[in-house]
Scaffold this motif. Sequence first.
Motif, short mmCIF file in Angstrom:
data_model
loop_
_atom_site.label_atom_id
_atom_site.label_comp_id
_atom_site.label_asym_id
_atom_site.label_seq_id
_atom_site.Cartn_x
_atom_site.Cartn_y
_atom_site.Cartn_z
N VAL A 1 79.14 8.58 80.74
CA VAL A 1 79.57 8.73 82.13
C VAL A 1 79.03 10.03 82.72
O VAL A 1 78.59 10.05 83.87
N GLU A 2 79.04 11.11 81.96
CA GLU A 2 78.52 12.39 82.47
C GLU A 2 77.03 12.30 82.79
O GLU A 2 76.56 12.89 83.76
N GLY A 3 76.28 11.57 81.97
CA GLY A 3 74.87 11.38 82.24
C GLY A 3 74.64 10.57 83.51
O GLY A 3 73.75 10.88 84.31
N LEU A 4 75.45 9.54 83.72
CA LEU A 4 75.33 8.76 84.95
C LEU A 4 75.70 9.59 86.18
O LEU A 4 75.09 9.44 87.24
N LYS A 5 76.69 10.45 86.04
CA LYS A 5 77.07 11.32 87.16
C LYS A 5 75.96 12.31 87.49
O LYS A 5 75.71 12.59 88.67
N ARG A 6 75.29 12.84 86.47
CA ARG A 6 74.17 13.73 86.74
C ARG A 6 73.04 13.00 87.44
O ARG A 6 72.44 13.51 88.39
N ILE A 7 72.75 11.78 86.98
CA ILE A 7 71.70 10.99 87.63
C ILE A 7 72.05 10.72 89.09
O ILE A 7 71.22 10.87 89.97
N ALA A 8 73.30 10.33 89.34
CA ALA A 8 73.71 10.05 90.73
C ALA A 8 73.63 11.30 91.59
O ALA A 8 73.19 11.24 92.75
N ARG A 9 74.03 12.45 91.06
CA ARG A 9 74.00 13.71 91.82
C ARG A 9 72.56 14.12 92.14
O ARG A 9 72.23 14.42 93.29
N TYR A 10 71.69 14.09 91.15
CA TYR A 10 70.29 14.44 91.38
C TYR A 10 69.62 13.45 92.33
O TYR A 10 68.80 13.84 93.16
N HIS A 11 69.99 12.18 92.22
CA HIS A 11 69.42 11.15 93.08
C HIS A 11 69.80 11.39 94.54
O HIS A 11 68.97 11.25 95.44
N ARG A 12 71.05 11.74 94.78
CA ARG A 12 71.47 12.01 96.17
C ARG A 12 70.73 13.21 96.75
O ARG A 12 70.34 13.20 97.91
N TRP A 13 70.54 14.25 95.96
CA TRP A 13 69.79 15.41 96.45
C TRP A 13 68.33 15.06 96.70
O TRP A 13 67.72 15.55 97.65
N LEU A 14 67.77 14.22 95.85
CA LEU A 14 66.39 13.80 96.03
C LEU A 14 66.23 13.00 97.33
O LEU A 14 65.28 13.22 98.09
N ILE A 15 67.16 12.12 97.61
CA ILE A 15 67.15 11.36 98.86
C ILE A 15 67.29 12.31 100.04
O ILE A 15 66.61 12.15 101.07
N ALA A 16 68.13 13.33 99.93
CA ALA A 16 68.30 14.30 101.01
C ALA A 16 67.00 15.06 101.29
O ALA A 16 66.66 15.33 102.44
N VAL A 17 66.26 15.41 100.24
CA VAL A 17 64.99 16.11 100.42
C VAL A 17 63.98 15.21 101.12
O VAL A 17 63.27 15.65 102.03
N VAL A 18 63.91 13.95 100.73
CA VAL A 18 62.98 13.01 101.38
C VAL A 18 63.33 12.85 102.85
O VAL A 18 62.46 12.89 103.73
N LEU A 19 64.62 12.68 103.15
CA LEU A 19 65.04 12.54 104.55
C LEU A 19 64.77 13.81 105.35
O LEU A 19 64.37 13.73 106.53
N ALA A 20 64.95 14.96 104.73
CA ALA A 20 64.67 16.22 105.42
C ALA A 20 63.18 16.36 105.73
O ALA A 20 62.81 16.82 106.82
N GLN A 21 62.33 15.98 104.79
CA GLN A 21 60.89 16.04 105.04
C GLN A 21 60.47 15.08 106.15
O GLN A 21 59.67 15.43 107.02
#
Length: 147
Positions: free
Chosen positions: A16-36
């Motif tokens: 579960v902790e690994g999935l939470k890390r993936i979800a957290r990093y994924h959301r930040w990655l999407i935010a960077v793409v949207l910001a660009q």
Amino acid sequence: MAAWDEFDRPSYERPVEGLKRIARYHRWLIAVVLAQLALWAGFIALTVLARGREPNMQFPFVLTLILGSVGGIFVFLLSWELRGAFAALVFGFATVVPCMGLLVLTLVSGYATAELRKHGVKVGILGASLADIDERPSLYDDEDAGW
């Protein structure tokens, strides 16, 4: 069996902790793409509205460099969770290449989406929420199935 093959096995249940890390990093990655995308759409709109005046290119390039660096960090972290150290280095350095960076961001985001969905997590447009990870059905929830 090699260490990188264990994540591809159908019976592998990621913690579960690994999935939470993936979800957290994924959301930040999407935010960077949207910001660009917002940065360059705004820059193009302001250039069109300037009507002949020379636009100042320094601000968008500096902001693109900053967003690219942040995106590279999250690509590295997400690739480390999903594919291992070698893929993390390759994808992290590939985000530095100007035109290929957005492609790598999209590719790694697709890997994260597939991994989360494989483990029963609902993924929306802006990624998965941490609450969805806790509420997902698990392979080990059936108490009557065992001894």
